[in-house]
Scaffold this active site. Structure first.
Site, PDB file in Angstrom:
ATOM      1  N   CYS A 113      35.780  35.430  51.468  1.00 40.37           N
ATOM      2  CA  CYS A 113      36.646  35.693  51.003  1.00 40.37           C
ATOM      3  C   CYS A 113      38.122  36.481  51.078  1.00 40.37           C
ATOM      4  O   CYS A 113      38.299  36.441  50.512  1.00 40.37           O
ATOM      5  CB  CYS A 113      35.613  36.760  49.845  1.00 40.37           C
ATOM      6  SG  CYS A 113      33.809  36.169  49.814  1.00 40.37           S
ATOM      7  N   HIS A 258      39.766  39.810  44.027  1.00 42.08           N
ATOM      8  CA  HIS A 258      38.208  38.341  44.918  1.00 42.08           C
ATOM      9  C   HIS A 258      37.205  38.070  43.228  1.00 42.08           C
ATOM     10  O   HIS A 258      36.125  39.347  43.560  1.00 42.08           O
ATOM     11  CB  HIS A 258      37.350  38.500  46.071  1.00 42.08           C
ATOM     12  CG  HIS A 258      36.153  37.372  46.675  1.00 42.08           C
ATOM     13  ND1 HIS A 258      36.061  36.689  45.579  1.00 42.08           N
ATOM     14  CD2 HIS A 258      35.044  38.213  46.911  1.00 42.08           C
ATOM     15  CE1 HIS A 258      35.956  36.025  46.434  1.00 42.08           C
ATOM     16  NE2 HIS A 258      34.934  37.319  47.044  1.00 42.08           N
ATOM     17  N   ASN A 288      31.370  32.713  42.083  1.00 42.16           N
ATOM     18  CA  ASN A 288      32.228  32.788  43.329  1.00 42.16           C
ATOM     19  C   ASN A 288      32.774  32.059  44.456  1.00 42.16           C
ATOM     20  O   ASN A 288      32.393  31.492  44.958  1.00 42.16           O
ATOM     21  CB  ASN A 288      31.147  34.152  43.908  1.00 42.16           C
ATOM     22  CG  ASN A 288      31.862  34.654  44.618  1.00 42.16           C
ATOM     23  OD1 ASN A 288      32.891  34.348  46.149  1.00 42.16           O
ATOM     24  ND2 ASN A 288      31.508  35.610  45.755  1.00 42.16           N
TER      25      ASN A 288
HETATM   26  N1  ACO Z   1      17.049  34.615  39.870  1.00 43.65           N
HETATM   27  C1  ACO Z   1      15.772  35.262  39.592  1.00 43.65           C
HETATM   28  N2  ACO Z   1      15.326  36.617  39.277  1.00 43.65           N
HETATM   29  C2  ACO Z   1      16.231  36.532  41.365  1.00 43.65           C
HETATM   30  C3  ACO Z   1      16.874  35.732  41.960  1.00 43.65           C
HETATM   31  C4  ACO Z   1      17.676  34.354  40.848  1.00 43.65           C
HETATM   32  N3  ACO Z   1      18.592  34.113  41.055  1.00 43.65           N
HETATM   33  N4  ACO Z   1      17.547  36.662  42.703  1.00 43.65           N
HETATM   34  C5  ACO Z   1      16.526  37.207  43.172  1.00 43.65           C
HETATM   35  N5  ACO Z   1      15.715  37.418  42.178  1.00 43.65           N
HETATM   36  C6  ACO Z   1      14.711  38.772  41.845  1.00 43.65           C
HETATM   37  C7  ACO Z   1      14.547  38.550  43.798  1.00 43.65           C
HETATM   38  O1  ACO Z   1      13.843  37.913  44.233  1.00 43.65           O
HETATM   39  C8  ACO Z   1      13.575  40.047  43.769  1.00 43.65           C
HETATM   40  O2  ACO Z   1      12.283  40.120  43.026  1.00 43.65           O
HETATM   41  P1  ACO Z   1      11.357  41.574  43.650  1.00 43.65           P
HETATM   42  O3  ACO Z   1      11.425  42.506  42.640  1.00 43.65           O
HETATM   43  O4  ACO Z   1       9.640  40.275  42.326  1.00 43.65           O
HETATM   44  O5  ACO Z   1      10.837  41.499  44.543  1.00 43.65           O
HETATM   45  C9  ACO Z   1      14.934  40.887  42.512  1.00 43.65           C
HETATM   46  O6  ACO Z   1      14.892  39.405  41.181  1.00 43.65           O
HETATM   47  C10 ACO Z   1      15.577  41.966  42.269  1.00 43.65           C
HETATM   48  O7  ACO Z   1      15.669  41.454  43.548  1.00 43.65           O
HETATM   49  P2  ACO Z   1      17.314  42.180  44.440  1.00 43.65           P
HETATM   50  O8  ACO Z   1      17.967  41.326  45.711  1.00 43.65           O
HETATM   51  O9  ACO Z   1      17.012  43.306  44.502  1.00 43.65           O
HETATM   52  O10 ACO Z   1      18.453  41.984  43.596  1.00 43.65           O
HETATM   53  P3  ACO Z   1      19.164  43.467  43.075  1.00 43.65           P
HETATM   54  O11 ACO Z   1      19.242  44.395  41.837  1.00 43.65           O
HETATM   55  O12 ACO Z   1      19.987  43.804  43.850  1.00 43.65           O
HETATM   56  O13 ACO Z   1      20.378  42.200  42.429  1.00 43.65           O
HETATM   57  C11 ACO Z   1      21.962  40.661  43.453  1.00 43.65           C
HETATM   58  C12 ACO Z   1      20.518  41.074  44.118  1.00 43.65           C
HETATM   59  C13 ACO Z   1      22.988  40.283  42.229  1.00 43.65           C
HETATM   60  C14 ACO Z   1      22.759  39.542  44.442  1.00 43.65           C
HETATM   61  C15 ACO Z   1      22.655  42.283  43.628  1.00 43.65           C
HETATM   62  O14 ACO Z   1      22.636  42.482  45.287  1.00 43.65           O
HETATM   63  C16 ACO Z   1      23.862  42.096  43.997  1.00 43.65           C
HETATM   64  O15 ACO Z   1      24.885  42.392  43.459  1.00 43.65           O
HETATM   65  N6  ACO Z   1      24.996  42.225  45.664  1.00 43.65           N
HETATM   66  C17 ACO Z   1      26.351  42.074  45.674  1.00 43.65           C
HETATM   67  C18 ACO Z   1      26.292  41.051  46.532  1.00 43.65           C
HETATM   68  C19 ACO Z   1      27.282  39.529  45.728  1.00 43.65           C
HETATM   69  O16 ACO Z   1      27.129  39.584  44.239  1.00 43.65           O
HETATM   70  N7  ACO Z   1      28.272  39.444  46.421  1.00 43.65           N
HETATM   71  C20 ACO Z   1      28.740  38.360  46.287  1.00 43.65           C
HETATM   72  C21 ACO Z   1      28.584  37.128  46.654  1.00 43.65           C
HETATM   73  S1  ACO Z   1      29.157  38.804  48.106  1.00 43.65           S
HETATM   74  C22 ACO Z   1      31.510  38.737  48.017  1.00 43.65           C
HETATM   75  O17 ACO Z   1      32.041  37.660  47.929  1.00 43.65           O
HETATM   76  C23 ACO Z   1      32.045  39.611  48.395  1.00 43.65           C
END
Ligand code: ACO
Length: 331
Positions: A113, A258, A288
């Site tokens: 990124c 980004h 992204n």
């Molecule tokens: N659809 C439905 N449910 C999903 C999906 C999906 N696509 N993906 C994960 N889940 C579920 C998980 O299995 C989990 O289920 P569970 O509670 O039954 O175990 C639940 O959703 C919550 O999962 P978490 O990983 O705890 O969700 P979180 O609230 O952390 O959100 C996310 C995940 C959106 C990735 C978050 O961590 C985030 O915003 N991270 C930032 C990282 C990011 O977006 N990076 C982008 C790429 S890197 C970069 O460019 C810097």
């Protein structure tokens, strides 16, 4: 003093639009979950016949046209991407072949990124020292063909899209214009927090039939860990650029982060105490696109009149590596 300035910018996106509802049909996910957690509604995915260097070539031609240059004017190609058209050589050589400029150096930058901003800094140095007058910098990604499109990989695969953006960077004698500062950082301690573990040359052999049945070949992310570091490093590196230039946050006309995740962008906006309309976002439409996200965003911001002559713009990135970076440019 001689400065480097973006005088041409362009972007190109593959035609195939993938909605969250399309993803609902192939994995256990929902439009509501994806919009709520990431802000993404659609992304572009390549289809048969599209190539990485082809996306880059289309974006490069638009940037060249805006700069009033032709491929023959390019003295250096910088190609920022996680990938290449083939396992090797790097994508810059495939792009150079399409541009039909044999002999011109082509350098690959594999900083995910932050790739575009690493490239911007390299271009800046080469131009400031007088080595080159015209550099083509491209950020291009095809990610859709490498994602785990099953429920197992849903946390990562709903986020990423394909696309390309390109900038023509040229020399100017006006030291108030162009790239005013760049800042690059990396922390390899966290490489495995956002990575694809395999195939790895450290394995003997790197590729086996058994490996293809595992999830090691797909991108993995510790989402919460990435989120925590991203919302810390984005403001830090933006402030570093502001301090170096002696500017305040209120002096900026636009911040282009980004396009990682809308929640990350909103957290940065909140921390910097800046109006939401001064922080560019198009993640809703493209997801992204890793190294391509910043040049696509600059190109759209120019098209929308958000960046005009003399606009002061801060660019910032955070991603796999971890790597993070910033730049301030006066358009
Ligand atoms: N659809 C439905 N449910 C999903 C999906 C999906 N696509 N993906 C994960 N889940 C579920 C998980 O299995 C989990 O289920 P569970 O509670 O039954 O175990 C639940 O959703 C919550 O999962 P978490 O990983 O705890 O969700 P979180 O609230 O952390 O959100 C996310 C995940 C959106 C990735 C978050 O961590 C985030 O915003 N991270 C930032 C990282 C990011 O977006 N990076 C982008 C790429 S890197 C970069 O460019 C810097």
């Amino acid at each position: 003093m001689r400065n480097a300035q973006i005088t041409g910018i362009g972007h190109y996106l593959p035609e195939r639009v993938i909605t969250n509802f399309d993803l609902e049909k192939i994995m256990d996910t929902s439009n509501e979950w994806i919009v709520g957690r990431t802000g993404i509604r659609t992304r572009r995915w390549v289809q048969h016949g599209d190539t990485l260097s082809g996306l880059a070539y289309n974006a490069a031609n638009k940037a060249l046209a805006m700069a009033g240059k032709t491929a023959e004017d390019i003295q250096l190609i910088l190609f920022a991407s996680m990938a290449s058209d083939h396992a090797f050589p790097g994508g810059g050589c495939f792009l150079q072949d399409k541009l039909q400029i044999p002999g011109v150096p082509a350098m690959d930058i594999r900083n995910a990124c932050s790739g575009f901003l690493y490239g911007l800094s390299v271009a800046d140095q080469f131009i400031k020292t007088g080595k080159y007058d015209t550099v083509l910098l491209v950020g291009a990604e095809i990610q859709s063909t490498s994602l785990d499109l099953t429920t197992r990989g849903r946390d990562v695969s709903v986020i990423f899209g394909d696309g390309a953006g390109a900038a023509v960077i040229t020399a100017t004698d006006n030291s108030d214009k162009g790239i005013l500062t760049t800042h690059l950082h990396a922390d390899g301690r966290y490489a495995n927090k956002l990575w694809a573990d395999a195939p790895s040359v450290n394995d003997h052999p790197p590729l086996t039939k058994e490996l293809l049945d595992t999830d090691r070949i797909f991108p993995k992310m510790e989402g919460r860990f990435v989120f925590k570091h991203a919302v810390e490093k984005f403001p830090e590196v933006i402030n570093e650029a502001l301090q170096t230039t002696g500017l305040g946050i209120g002096d900026l006309d636009l911040i282009i982060p980004h396009q990682a995740n809308l929640r990350i962008t909103e957290a940065i906006t909140h921390q910097l105490k800046i109006a939401g309309e001064k922080v560019f976002s198009n993640i809703e439409r493209y997801g992204n696109t890793t190294a391509a996200s910043i040049p696509i965003a600059i190109s759209e911001a120019v098209d929308q009149g958000l960046i005009k002559k003399d606009s002061l713009v801060c660019l910032a990135s955070f991603g796999s590596g971890f790597t993070w970076a910033s730049a301030i440019i006066r358009w």
